[in-house]
Design an enzyme around this catalytic site. Structure first.
Site, PDB file in Angstrom:
ATOM      1  CG  HIS A  90      -4.874  -0.925   3.778  1.00  0.00           C
ATOM      2  ND1 HIS A  90      -5.090  -0.466   2.490  1.00  0.00           N
ATOM      3  CD2 HIS A  90      -4.069  -0.017   4.361  1.00  0.00           C
ATOM      4  CE1 HIS A  90      -4.454   0.677   2.314  1.00  0.00           C
ATOM      5  NE2 HIS A  90      -3.828   0.968   3.436  1.00  0.00           N
ATOM      6  CG  ASN A  91      -7.121  -1.965  -0.623  1.00  0.00           C
ATOM      7  OD1 ASN A  91      -6.132  -1.673   0.043  1.00  0.00           O
ATOM      8  ND2 ASN A  91      -7.043  -2.233  -1.909  1.00  0.00           N
ATOM      9  CD  GLU A 128      -7.325   3.174  -0.191  1.00  0.00           C
ATOM     10  OE1 GLU A 128      -7.592   3.450  -1.377  1.00  0.00           O
ATOM     11  OE2 GLU A 128      -6.362   2.453   0.141  1.00  0.00           O
ATOM     12  CB  SER A 178      -0.927   0.019   1.219  1.00  0.00           C
ATOM     13  OG  SER A 178      -1.717   1.186   1.185  1.00  0.00           O
ATOM     14  CE  LYS A 232      -2.805  -2.701  -0.522  1.00  0.00           C
ATOM     15  NZ  LYS A 232      -3.779  -2.502  -1.547  1.00  0.00           N
TER      16      LYS A 232
END
Length: 483
Positions: free
Chosen positions: A188-189, A192, A131, A185
């Protein structure tokens, strides 16, 4: 350069791949590079890669021959079939003990499958979340590697050095086995998505209700960035509002089409949460907001037909909603860790998200501290620091949401966050009526608050009586209709 001299190889020279190769070289590592289209390799070698310790290769055989043993080959290509295609070409040329690293946004279940297949051949496979976008790849990303502990030990000296550094600590730690890195990840996205949507909704309130223009918005976001909301996304948002379009002389943000795109990781996050029965309503609202934004023509047509409420001035607060978004994301990570036996360290994850990545924020230090205080913390909202913030900002949060609703400004992520908070803080919800309905139409049974056991009621009165029957907890009800 003689064969077998490169510390690491990189396949896929789009912007992220190029920048990662340059990052590795700048940290003292020699890098072999390969791209399916040879012209791309040649252009990179003659341009940004010129006079650097970067070896261009034109065939997969030449690429593999350029690497020191155990060979470390990182793939930076589009997720899905392209990754399988590259592995199909690369793996037969490797030996036992070599390592393949997939640095794309692959679905974690694909990573689990690929890992099993390659481990059976004695080849290590690492699914690594990367990232930070283009700048992060070049200057130092947040890296989330998952795979065998042995494979991590092989790549750690390189990955810890190329990652972003915060307080002398690399934003790269071992996440766990098989698909753990890509799962982290993915979440995480998802976070986000939530973060970006909350910022967009704050923008909508300030612009459409408070009547702020671009310079005022820039100043407001710059001011927010000095406090608890200090983050990469708030910082770039303040800069966005200052950019003027050279063609029209208007703020550039005002001439950008309001039609959002997405690459799939948000939807994967929702699917995973549904499978694991975890509520991530803020992230869900953010994904749905992108979907409805993509229906631009429909919305333009509807705006001419449907009634529009009048707006009045107001200023609001978004801190509390941000906490809920992260709380939901961390709960999904905890659930995934249990489901797939990864033993994820939530404090480690928050630590490596402090730098390099898109959601990097001062706020993440507080999350690290929360999990250090209580590694078994079920929900971030229950940590004393975050409870204190909610207590302080709750009134503004409610005023912001109610004012937006009253004036017809869509705030799905703010609203979803508040609904989650209100549901989570209530000792008793109306689900007792829901259970009664399910038992009425489908004999799904229910439990009682005053005695143990599982019960079913004959809700249609027989000779003036409603009959309740105790049901053995393990026995299925007579029939399940309607669900």
């Amino acid at each position: 350069m003689t064969p077998n001299q490169c510390d690491i190889g990189l396949i896929g020279l789009a912007v992220m791949g190029e920048n990662l190769a340059l990052n590795m070289e700048s940290k003292g590592f020699s890098v072999a590079v390969f791209n399916r289209t040879t012209e791309v390799t040649d252009r990179f070698a003659a341009g940004r890669g010129k006079n650097k310790d970067i070896q261009p290769t034109r065939t997969m055989e030449e690429f593999v021959a350029a690497l020191t043993r155990p060979r470390k080959a990182m793939i930076m290509v589009k997720a899905g079939a392209p990754v399988d295609a590259v592995i199909g070409q690369l793996a037969p040329l490797l030996e036992k003990g070599d390592v393949i690293i997939d640095g794309g946004n692959s679905l974690f279940t694909d990573t689990q499958r690929r890992g099993k297949e390659l481990e059976n051949r004695g080849i290590h496979f690492v699914g690594c979340g990367v990232s930070g976008g283009e700048e992060g790849a070049l200057k130092g990303p947040s890296l989330m590697p998952g795979g065998s502990r042995e494979s991590w030990e092989i790549i750690a000296p390189i990955f810890r050095k190329i990652a972003a550094q915060v307080d002398g600590e690399p934003c790269c730690r071992y996440m766990g086995p098989d698909g753990a890195g890509h799962y982290v990840k993915m979440v995480h996205n998802g976070i986000e998505y939530g973060d970006i949507q909350l910022i967009c909704e704050a923008y909508a309130i300030l612009k459409d209700i408070a009547g702020m223009d671009a310079p005022e918005l820039a100043d407001t976001f710059a001011e927010w960035n000095k406090g608890e909301l200090d983050s990469y996304l708030i910082e770039i948002t303040s800069q966005i509002f200052r950019k003027i379009d050279p063609e029209t002389g208007k703020p550039l943000v005002d001439v950008i089409l309001d039609k959002a795109g997405q690459k799939g990781t948000g939807i994967w996050t929702l699917q995973s949460a549904i499978r694991q029965s975890v509520v991530i309503s803020t992230i869900n609202a953010a994904v749905e907001a992108r979907v409805i934004s993509s229906r631009k023509e429909e919305r333009v047509a509807a705006s001419k037909i449907l009634p529009q409420p009048k707006a009045r001035k107001f200023k609001g607060d978004r801190t509390a909603s941000k906490i809920v978004s992260y709380a939901q994301g961390m709960e999904l990570l905890r659930s995934g860790s249990t489901e797939y036996k990864w033993d994820l360290n939530l404090s480690d994850i928050a630590t490596i998200w402090r730098g390099g990545c898109i959601i990097r924020a001062k706020f993440l230090n507080r999350i690290v501290e929360a999990y250090q205080r209580d590694p078994t913390l079920h929900n971030l909202l229950l940590d004393r620091y975050f409870t204190k913030i909610i207590r302080k900002t709750q009134r503004n949060w409610r005023v912001a949401v109610s004012t937006a609703i009253k004036h017809g400004v869509a705030v799905p992520a703010f609203s979803a966050s508040l609904a989650y908070f209100d549901s989570y803080r209530q000792a008793r919800l109306p689900a007792n009526l829901l259970q009664a309905q399910r038992d009425f139409f489908g004999a799904h049974t229910y439990e009682r608050i005053d005695k143990p056991g599982v019960f079913h009621t004959e809700w249609i009165e027989s000779e003036g009586k409603s009959v309740e029957k105790a049901t053995e907890p393990k026995s299925p009800p007579p029939h399940h209709a309607g669900e």
